[in-house]
Write an enzyme that holds these catalytic residues in place. Structure first.
Site, short mmCIF file in Angstrom:
data_model
loop_
_atom_site.label_atom_id
_atom_site.label_comp_id
_atom_site.label_asym_id
_atom_site.label_seq_id
_atom_site.Cartn_x
_atom_site.Cartn_y
_atom_site.Cartn_z
N HIS A 12 72.10 46.60 30.94
CA HIS A 12 72.08 45.87 29.71
C HIS A 12 73.62 45.14 29.32
O HIS A 12 73.82 45.05 28.28
CB HIS A 12 71.74 46.78 28.52
N HIS A 59 76.77 50.50 21.24
CA HIS A 59 78.33 50.46 21.26
C HIS A 59 79.06 50.20 20.38
O HIS A 59 79.67 49.15 20.08
CB HIS A 59 78.36 49.40 22.49
N GLU A 240 75.39 56.11 31.25
CA GLU A 240 74.29 55.59 30.60
C GLU A 240 72.90 55.49 31.59
O GLU A 240 71.87 55.50 30.64
CB GLU A 240 74.59 53.81 30.63
C1 DHB Z 1 79.59 45.96 30.60
C2 DHB Z 1 78.36 46.66 30.95
C3 DHB Z 1 77.72 47.38 29.55
O1 DHB Z 1 76.53 48.47 29.95
C4 DHB Z 1 78.14 47.42 28.62
O2 DHB Z 1 77.53 48.19 27.49
C5 DHB Z 1 79.47 46.57 28.35
C6 DHB Z 1 80.09 45.99 29.38
C7 DHB Z 1 80.08 45.04 31.61
O3 DHB Z 1 79.91 45.54 33.09
O4 DHB Z 1 80.75 44.41 31.53
FE FE Z 2 76.39 49.66 27.92
#
Ligand code: DHB
Ligand code: FE
Length: 278
Positions: A12, A59, A240
């Protein structure tokens, strides 16, 4: 009766949403990833789910360290895209399914899963990016959505095995809902990535591909991956992936893989997508 027909596992990554929003999906950097999403999007279009249960993590958009709930279910009729620091994404509001959501909440709590119930829940990239990946840029999202948020941010997170068992309980809840609905479940996040510290930028394609293989070939191995192994092998945010195990638990033992794609890098992550039919 409602039927839980399929599961989708997908990363995601917020930059994937930004690529969609800013019209960059066909650039050299993004095209290989978005080409890989095309068959999954076609699958969603053809299979016309009525409701998607989207397992994701917040987040620090809706929640903060002031209140840490392990499992949260959204029962509202509508969920607004969250402001993640750049203003909310210009994507449609997410429509809920309060009747099914309350039914699932009741069934899970009576099955001894202590859910937090959210009547208001702004949804961040964890939920809206998987919708963009699998539905594109419609005027309105093509299905109703029940958000199910998991704490994967602050230790102690739930175990993968607990997540898998929650998935089984979700399946039982959906199976006992007395309305003819085609329900799918998404597990989101991952795959391997680490956003901070000395190992920032860590991606582990070998770990990720073995995880995708074992979603059908060896689920018990995945249930035994502990927090330390996730940290070591898949980086600090790779945990995750326990959310994919909720999706997997909601499907039958002999669920069939119908599509997968894996691409490195997408922003800082190994980006995977898998479609499993029950
Ligand atoms: C990224 C991936 C994530 O799952 C997230 O929540 C925030 C950043 C990334 O790869 O930049
Ligand atoms: Fe994430």
């Amino acid at each position: 009766m409602a039927r839980l027909t399929a599961g989708i596992g997908t990363s995601h990554v917020p930059a994937i949403g930004a690529a969609v929003d800013h019209g960059n999906t066909q650039t050299d950097y993004w095209k290989p990833l978005f080409d890989g999403y095309e068959p999954a999007r076609k699958w969603v279009t053809e299979n016309k789910p009525d409701v998607a249960i989207i397992v994701y993590n917040d987040h620090a958009s809706a929640f903060s360290l002031e209140l840490i709930s392990t499992f949260v279910i959204g029962v509202a009729p509508k969920f607004k895209p969250a402001d993640e620091g750049y203003g909310p994404r210009k994507v449609p509001d997410v429509e809920g399914h309060p009747e099914l959501a309350w039914h699932i909440a009741q069934s899970l709590i009576l099955d001894e899963f202590d859910m937090t119930i959210a009547n208001e829940l702004p949804v961040d990239h964890g939920l809206t990016v998987p919708l963009s990946i699998t539905c594109g840029q419609p005027e309105a999202w093509p299905m109703k959505v029940i958000p199910l948020a998991v704490n994967v941010v602050q230790y102690p997170q739930p175990t993968g095995n607990r997540c898998y068992n929650l998935g089984k309980a979700i399946r039982k809840a959906v199976d006992s809902f007395d309305e003819d609905l085609n329900v799918v479940i998404y597990g989101t996040g991952g795959m391997s990535h680490q956003l901070q510290g000395e190992r920032a930028g860590l991606v582990n394609p070998e770990f990720d591909n073995a995880f995708l293989d074992d979603l059908t070939a060896n689920v018990p191995r995945l249930l035994n991956i502990g927090h330390t192994e996730y940290l070591r092998e898949s980086g600090s945010e790779g945990i995750e992936l326990i959310m994919w195990l909720i999706m997997r638990g909601a499907l039958g033992d002999d669920a069939k893989e119908v599509y997968r794609h894996y691409h490195v890098p997408a922003s800082n992550s190994g980006a995977g997508i898998i479609v499993l039919e029950d």
